[in-house]
Scaffold this motif. Structure first.
Motif, PDB file in Angstrom:
ATOM      1  N   PRO A 187      21.264  32.075 -14.113  1.00 40.61           N
ATOM      2  CA  PRO A 187      21.202  32.362 -12.668  1.00 40.61           C
ATOM      3  C   PRO A 187      19.980  31.762 -11.983  1.00 40.61           C
ATOM      4  O   PRO A 187      20.108  31.200 -10.878  1.00 40.61           O
ATOM      5  N   SER A 188      18.803  31.862 -12.613  1.00 43.63           N
ATOM      6  CA  SER A 188      17.597  31.353 -11.957  1.00 43.63           C
ATOM      7  C   SER A 188      17.666  29.841 -11.766  1.00 43.63           C
ATOM      8  O   SER A 188      17.225  29.310 -10.737  1.00 43.63           O
ATOM      9  N   VAL A 189      18.227  29.138 -12.730  1.00 42.54           N
ATOM     10  CA  VAL A 189      18.371  27.685 -12.603  1.00 42.54           C
ATOM     11  C   VAL A 189      19.340  27.348 -11.481  1.00 42.54           C
ATOM     12  O   VAL A 189      19.086  26.445 -10.664  1.00 42.54           O
ATOM     13  N   LEU A 190      20.444  28.063 -11.394  1.00 45.25           N
ATOM     14  CA  LEU A 190      21.420  27.799 -10.343  1.00 45.25           C
ATOM     15  C   LEU A 190      20.842  28.109  -8.968  1.00 45.25           C
ATOM     16  O   LEU A 190      21.107  27.376  -7.997  1.00 45.25           O
ATOM     17  N   TRP A 191      20.051  29.167  -8.870  1.00 42.82           N
ATOM     18  CA  TRP A 191      19.420  29.474  -7.585  1.00 42.82           C
ATOM     19  C   TRP A 191      18.523  28.320  -7.140  1.00 42.82           C
ATOM     20  O   TRP A 191      18.539  27.912  -5.979  1.00 42.82           O
ATOM     21  N   ARG A 192      17.724  27.801  -8.066  1.00 41.12           N
ATOM     22  CA  ARG A 192      16.818  26.702  -7.724  1.00 41.12           C
ATOM     23  C   ARG A 192      17.603  25.429  -7.406  1.00 41.12           C
ATOM     24  O   ARG A 192      17.268  24.696  -6.460  1.00 41.12           O
ATOM     25  N   LEU A 193      18.626  25.150  -8.205  1.00 45.98           N
ATOM     26  CA  LEU A 193      19.430  23.958  -7.952  1.00 45.98           C
ATOM     27  C   LEU A 193      20.092  24.019  -6.579  1.00 45.98           C
ATOM     28  O   LEU A 193      20.100  23.030  -5.834  1.00 45.98           O
ATOM     29  N   ASP A 194      20.647  25.157  -6.229  1.00 45.67           N
ATOM     30  CA  ASP A 194      21.294  25.296  -4.915  1.00 45.67           C
ATOM     31  C   ASP A 194      20.289  25.096  -3.792  1.00 45.67           C
ATOM     32  O   ASP A 194      20.559  24.374  -2.813  1.00 45.67           O
ATOM     33  N   ALA A 195      19.122  25.736  -3.910  1.00 44.30           N
ATOM     34  CA  ALA A 195      18.123  25.644  -2.846  1.00 44.30           C
ATOM     35  C   ALA A 195      17.623  24.208  -2.675  1.00 44.30           C
ATOM     36  O   ALA A 195      17.516  23.694  -1.550  1.00 44.30           O
ATOM     37  N   ASP A 196      17.336  23.541  -3.778  1.00 48.12           N
ATOM     38  CA  ASP A 196      16.817  22.176  -3.701  1.00 48.12           C
ATOM     39  C   ASP A 196      17.895  21.188  -3.264  1.00 48.12           C
ATOM     40  O   ASP A 196      17.609  20.215  -2.562  1.00 48.12           O
ATOM     41  N   TYR A 197      19.129  21.432  -3.667  1.00 50.81           N
ATOM     42  CA  TYR A 197      20.217  20.549  -3.242  1.00 50.81           C
ATOM     43  C   TYR A 197      20.397  20.607  -1.728  1.00 50.81           C
ATOM     44  O   TYR A 197      20.599  19.577  -1.066  1.00 50.81           O
ATOM     45  N   LYS A 198      20.298  21.790  -1.168  1.00 50.49           N
ATOM     46  CA  LYS A 198      20.451  21.920   0.285  1.00 50.49           C
ATOM     47  C   LYS A 198      19.378  21.120   1.027  1.00 50.49           C
ATOM     48  O   LYS A 198      19.627  20.564   2.102  1.00 50.49           O
ATOM     49  N   ALA A 199      18.167  21.070   0.441  1.00 49.84           N
ATOM     50  CA  ALA A 199      17.071  20.357   1.103  1.00 49.84           C
ATOM     51  C   ALA A 199      17.057  18.868   0.785  1.00 49.84           C
ATOM     52  O   ALA A 199      16.580  18.068   1.601  1.00 49.84           O
ATOM     53  N   LEU A 200      17.605  18.471  -0.386  1.00 54.99           N
ATOM     54  CA  LEU A 200      17.438  17.100  -0.859  1.00 54.99           C
ATOM     55  C   LEU A 200      18.767  16.418  -1.174  1.00 54.99           C
ATOM     56  O   LEU A 200      18.810  15.459  -1.943  1.00 54.99           O
ATOM     57  N   ARG A 201      19.833  16.860  -0.557  1.00 54.53           N
ATOM     58  CA  ARG A 201      21.164  16.388  -0.951  1.00 54.53           C
ATOM     59  C   ARG A 201      21.370  14.898  -0.703  1.00 54.53           C
ATOM     60  O   ARG A 201      22.285  14.300  -1.265  1.00 54.53           O
ATOM     61  N   LYS A 202      20.526  14.268   0.128  1.00 56.19           N
ATOM     62  CA  LYS A 202      20.705  12.837   0.396  1.00 56.19           C
ATOM     63  C   LYS A 202      20.566  11.997  -0.882  1.00 56.19           C
ATOM     64  O   LYS A 202      21.059  10.876  -0.937  1.00 56.19           O
ATOM     65  N   GLU A 203      19.875  12.527  -1.918  1.00 55.98           N
ATOM     66  CA  GLU A 203      19.724  11.774  -3.167  1.00 55.98           C
ATOM     67  C   GLU A 203      21.040  11.642  -3.927  1.00 55.98           C
ATOM     68  O   GLU A 203      21.229  10.690  -4.699  1.00 55.98           O
ATOM     69  N   THR A 204      21.912  12.611  -3.770  1.00 54.16           N
ATOM     70  CA  THR A 204      23.162  12.633  -4.538  1.00 54.16           C
ATOM     71  C   THR A 204      24.342  12.835  -3.592  1.00 54.16           C
ATOM     72  O   THR A 204      24.994  13.888  -3.607  1.00 54.16           O
ATOM     73  N   PRO A 205      24.653  11.841  -2.765  1.00 55.73           N
ATOM     74  CA  PRO A 205      25.708  12.016  -1.758  1.00 55.73           C
ATOM     75  C   PRO A 205      27.104  12.172  -2.346  1.00 55.73           C
ATOM     76  O   PRO A 205      28.027  12.552  -1.621  1.00 55.73           O
ATOM     77  N   TRP A 206      27.249  11.889  -3.640  1.00 56.78           N
ATOM     78  CA  TRP A 206      28.562  12.013  -4.277  1.00 56.78           C
ATOM     79  C   TRP A 206      28.953  13.465  -4.541  1.00 56.78           C
ATOM     80  O   TRP A 206      30.104  13.751  -4.840  1.00 56.78           O
ATOM     81  N   LEU A 207      28.013  14.392  -4.440  1.00 56.63           N
ATOM     82  CA  LEU A 207      28.326  15.801  -4.695  1.00 56.63           C
ATOM     83  C   LEU A 207      28.976  16.424  -3.462  1.00 56.63           C
ATOM     84  O   LEU A 207      28.527  16.234  -2.338  1.00 56.63           O
ATOM     85  N   LYS A 208      30.025  17.213  -3.697  1.00 56.96           N
ATOM     86  CA  LYS A 208      30.792  17.822  -2.614  1.00 56.96           C
ATOM     87  C   LYS A 208      30.659  19.340  -2.563  1.00 56.96           C
ATOM     88  O   LYS A 208      31.113  19.974  -1.611  1.00 56.96           O
ATOM     89  N   MET A 209      30.043  19.911  -3.603  1.00 58.42           N
ATOM     90  CA  MET A 209      29.900  21.370  -3.670  1.00 58.42           C
ATOM     91  C   MET A 209      28.473  21.718  -4.070  1.00 58.42           C
ATOM     92  O   MET A 209      27.703  20.859  -4.495  1.00 58.42           O
ATOM     93  N   LEU A 210      28.146  22.997  -3.952  1.00 61.03           N
ATOM     94  CA  LEU A 210      26.864  23.468  -4.439  1.00 61.03           C
ATOM     95  C   LEU A 210      26.835  23.401  -5.964  1.00 61.03           C
ATOM     96  O   LEU A 210      27.872  23.547  -6.620  1.00 61.03           O
TER      97      LEU A 210
END
Length: 344
Positions: A235-258
């Motif tokens: 859970p803690s890893v997923l929380w961090r991944l979700d938060a950072d993805y929301k802020a930095l998603r331009k690095e991985t534009p191929w992702l469509k979900m959290l």
């Protein structure tokens, strides 16, 4: 030969180590630490391969009414530590043939794993395609230790082959040392108990890598199974991944979900070893945060010392039918639903 020159705990560790390694061999540095006793249960001491099966049948399969048992081997995944990928690939291929010829016929409950040496993904993919249509080979299995996190495009030929034959890709604890020099932590650990407690660290990096590199966008039906790496960290890893993805998603534009959504859809975890807090409610809250009712699958780790008894698994009672079998049947589609009461 060395025994007369050793004393105390060092003598004990050396003589215990001889039971699981070549007799008379000098301890080697494949792993920088050694188990202070032995990796296997003390009540499992087979003299022959036939005894090995009979003991397993008595002490595990029949005792707990196991409907399907997925064989994961033990030493074969250590081929990932070898620098020579051709030799490593030949070794795992030989083991796979041995498993099919010698173990699957022993019991209709046995299901096999296609062991691969991931350091050469093209050879690994060829092995997957060679055996991928065998009706009782139900997963592709590699070690937790690897030269790169598994999401790296270097490994994508493996996932392409898994998708072709319709099998999940699983990693099992192991493969520490050799060319996988940082398979556990940023630097070598000192003691076995210290190492055992943090074995989830490389699994954590594989989860982030598989999601970030878009493996589950390229192969949306691929299941990634993580075996024997604990679960409370998820859970803690997923929380961090979700938060950072929301802020930095331009690095991985191929992702469509959290990231957490990919995890719930594509990643599964074995229960062995479940963490053991003093208050089990703390664990259950953690499991709920990772949708454990749907993402956990029972594993026994038979015959190792930290084996989990199917009757004493500390999970919420309402989840038992899913964790003890139904979740596995969704991942391992070749196991007949009428056969599998438990996946072990």
């Amino acid at each position: 030969m060395l025994e007369p020159y050793l004393s105390g705990v060092w003598k004990d560790m050396f003589t215990e180590g001889e039971k699981t390694g070549p007799r008379g061999a000098f301890p080697h540095g494949h792993r920088p630490w050694f188990h202070p006793q032995d990796f296997s249960r003390k009540d499992v001491r087979p003299e022959t391969e036939a005894d090995n099966y009979l003991i397993m049948k008595e002490k595990h399969l029949d005792k707990y009414n196991v409907g399907a048992a997925i064989l994961t081997g033990d030493e074969p995944i250590e081929a990932s530590t070898l620098a020579n990928p051709y030799y490593a690939s030949a070794l795992v291929s030989a083991y796979n043939d041995y498993q099919i010829a010698e173990w699957l016929p022993k019991d209709s409950r046995f299901m096999g794993s296609i062991i691969i040496a991931p350091q050469d993904p093209k050879l690994a993919a060829a092995e997957i395609r060679r055996l991928g249509n065998h009706p009782r080979m139900v997963q592709v299995l590699a070690s937790q230790g690897s030269v790169k996190p598994y999401g790296d495009p270097f490994y994508h030929p493996i996932f392409e082959a898994c998708a072709e034959v319709g099998l999940p890709f699983a990693i099992h604890l192991g493969g520490h040392g050799g060319i996988n020099w940082n398979a556990v932590a940023p630097a070598p650990t000192t003691f076995f108990w210290e190492t055992h407690a943090i074995l989830h660290m490389s699994a954590l990096s594989h989860v982030a890598s598989m999601i970030a590199h878009g493996v589950f966008e390229k192969w949306p039906d691929l299941y990634f199974v993580i075996i024997e790496c604990g679960v409370a960290w998820v859970p803690s890893v997923l929380w961090r991944l979700d938060a950072d993805y929301k802020a930095l998603r331009k690095e991985t534009p191929w992702l469509k979900m959290l990231p957490s959504e990919y995890c719930r859809r594509n990643i599964r975890f074995s229960t062995q070893p479940l963490e053991q807090p003093a208050n089990v409610q703390h664990l259950w809250s953690t499991l709920e945060a990772m949708d454990g009712e749907n993402t956990l699958m029972f594993a026994s780790d038979y015959p190792h010392w930290d084996y989990d008894d199917a009757n004493t698994l500390h999970i919420p009672p309402a989840w038992k039918s899913k964790i003890m079998g139904l979740n596995a049947l969704e991942v391992y589609k070749r196991i007949p639903r009428t056969q599998a009461a438990n996946a072990a």
